[in-house]
Design an enzyme around this catalytic site. Structure first.
Site, PDB file in Angstrom:
ATOM      1  N   ARG A 159       4.641  -4.680  -3.026  1.00 23.58           N
ATOM      2  CA  ARG A 159       5.322  -5.322  -4.166  1.00 23.58           C
ATOM      3  C   ARG A 159       6.532  -4.786  -4.253  1.00 23.58           C
ATOM      4  NH1 ARG A 159       0.391  -3.039  -5.608  1.00 23.58           N
ATOM      5  NH2 ARG A 159      -0.981  -4.827  -6.794  1.00 23.58           N
ATOM      6  N   LYS A 182      -0.482   0.137  -8.190  1.00 25.88           N
ATOM      7  CA  LYS A 182      -0.791  -0.057  -9.697  1.00 25.88           C
ATOM      8  C   LYS A 182      -2.086   0.604  -9.959  1.00 25.88           C
ATOM      9  CE  LYS A 182       0.999  -4.631 -11.055  1.00 25.88           C
ATOM     10  NZ  LYS A 182       0.764  -5.877 -11.403  1.00 25.88           N
ATOM     11  N   HIS A 250       9.000 -11.499  -4.469  1.00 25.11           N
ATOM     12  CA  HIS A 250       7.380 -11.581  -4.820  1.00 25.11           C
ATOM     13  C   HIS A 250       6.919 -12.631  -4.051  1.00 25.11           C
ATOM     14  CE1 HIS A 250       4.012  -9.655  -6.846  1.00 25.11           C
ATOM     15  NE2 HIS A 250       3.536 -10.595  -6.956  1.00 25.11           N
ATOM     16  N   ARG A 253       5.415 -11.493  -0.618  1.00 22.54           N
ATOM     17  CA  ARG A 253       4.405 -10.833  -0.645  1.00 22.54           C
ATOM     18  C   ARG A 253       3.199 -11.840  -0.778  1.00 22.54           C
ATOM     19  NH1 ARG A 253       0.999  -6.483  -2.922  1.00 22.54           N
ATOM     20  NH2 ARG A 253      -0.282  -7.243  -4.473  1.00 22.54           N
ATOM     21  N   HIS A 276      -5.335  -5.131  -4.153  1.00 23.78           N
ATOM     22  CA  HIS A 276      -5.816  -5.798  -5.355  1.00 23.78           C
ATOM     23  C   HIS A 276      -7.507  -5.454  -5.230  1.00 23.78           C
ATOM     24  CE1 HIS A 276      -3.436  -9.765  -5.017  1.00 23.78           C
ATOM     25  NE2 HIS A 276      -2.652  -8.783  -5.722  1.00 23.78           N
ATOM     26  N   TYR A 285     -13.142  -5.686  -3.654  1.00 24.80           N
ATOM     27  CA  TYR A 285     -12.710  -5.342  -2.316  1.00 24.80           C
ATOM     28  C   TYR A 285     -13.352  -4.180  -1.843  1.00 24.80           C
ATOM     29  CZ  TYR A 285      -9.750  -1.576  -3.373  1.00 24.80           C
ATOM     30  OH  TYR A 285      -9.117  -0.188  -3.957  1.00 24.80           O
TER      31      TYR A 285
END
Length: 305
Positions: A159, A182, A250, A253, A276, A285
């Site tokens: 990011r 994040k 972005h 990405r 993610h 994931y």
């Protein structure tokens, strides 16, 4: 105008989001704007200056009226959902720090957001961008900064906020970058030589002295480079070379993920690299070893050499 106590609580909340939740500056600013919009509506709704008691006693009718007003004002579904999330976040913070008990706001469901597929660039557009981004900088170190940053994002799938937080300490490991993304989630990204070499060249001519923990990408006056400043450079590039309208930091990405997938990389490996929880809303994931991630790059990445 806000009650002094409320403003103090907002200030503490913002510090909490940055220092303890590791939210990006962009998210904190957006959340702050959403919360103030809610409090302004509450002020209008109650016809008096909002106090902490108004916040504690806000009922479901007030909250739904605020959401309806945002819909009437043509806010997107995504913006309305983010606004509700911001206000819920603030109330959750009040639960942790004051005597506020569980609030009715947590029973309100967010509007369902329309899912838009991420727009990737073609490999040709990426090549044009990487070849010409250096033309926008005026001085050599800024030109090299722009290229090394863009290559880093495309080579690592970071990011923009993550890329702009890279420090000299990240460069000390020759094999991988350890990223805190994040929600304070950690992930491992293999270093590609092309990205690391460009960053090293950039740092050699950077006219500012930096400590090991300071972000390496700097603006022209020596302060930390901001996302909007870099995106303005990309706008110039986009207009001059007739590149797609959706080209932003972005989008590189997204292109990172799309190009790996097109070249046969495993979906779960890409998922891990992006940080993610899932690439679809239903798929969790799985952790992948560093060696496996390196193998993905070795076999699939278009600029690995």
């Amino acid at each position: 105008m806000l009650d002094i106590l409320i403003q103090e609580l907002i200030d503490k909340w913002q510090k909490y989001l940055v220092l303890q939740r590791n939210y990006s500056n962009y998210t904190v600013i957006s959340y702050n704007n959403d919360l103030k919009n809610f409090l302004e509506f509450m002020n209008y709704y109650n016809s008096e200056l909002v106090t902490i008691n108004h916040i504690k006693n806000a009922d479901i009718r007030l909250i739904r009226s605020w959401l309806a007003k945002r819909n009437y004002d043509n806010f997107t579904t995504s913006s309305i959902a983010r606004g509700l999330s911001a206000v819920k976040n603030f109330y959750r913070f009040l639960e942790k720090t004051t005597q506020l008990n569980s609030h009715i706001i947590f029973s309100i469901k967010s509007p369902k957001k329309t899912k838009l597929l991420p727009k990737a660039l073609s490999e040709d557009d990426v090549v044009v961008s990487l070849e010409h981004i250096e033309e926008y900088g005026n001085v050599k170190w800024v030109e090299l900064r722009n290229k090394s940053l863009l290559v880093l994002i495309y080579a690592s799938g970071l990011r923009i906020s993550e890329a702009l937080s890279i420090t000299k300490l990240h460069l000390q490991n020759l094999e991988f970058i350890r990223i805190i993304g994040k929600g304070s989630k950690e992930r491992i990204i293999p270093w590609l030589p092309i990205a690391k070499n460009l960053i090293t060249q950039y740092l050699e001519i950077l006219p500012y002295k930096l400590g090991d923990n300071e972000p390496i990408f700097r603006g022209k006056r020596g302060k930390k480079l901001q996302p909007q400043v870099f995106n303005r450079e990309l706008i110039k590039l986009k207009h001059f070379y007739g590149l797609p309208q959706h080209l932003t930091a972005h989008s590189f990405r997204h292109s990172f993920a799309s190009h790996l997938l097109e070249r046969g990389a495993e979906l779960r490996s890409i998922q891990e690299l992006l940080g993610h929880k899932s690439l679809s809303t239903t798929q969790n994931y799985t952790k992948t070893s560093i060696k496996r991630l390196e193998a993905v790059y070795t076999t699939a990445y278009p600029i690995k050499k």
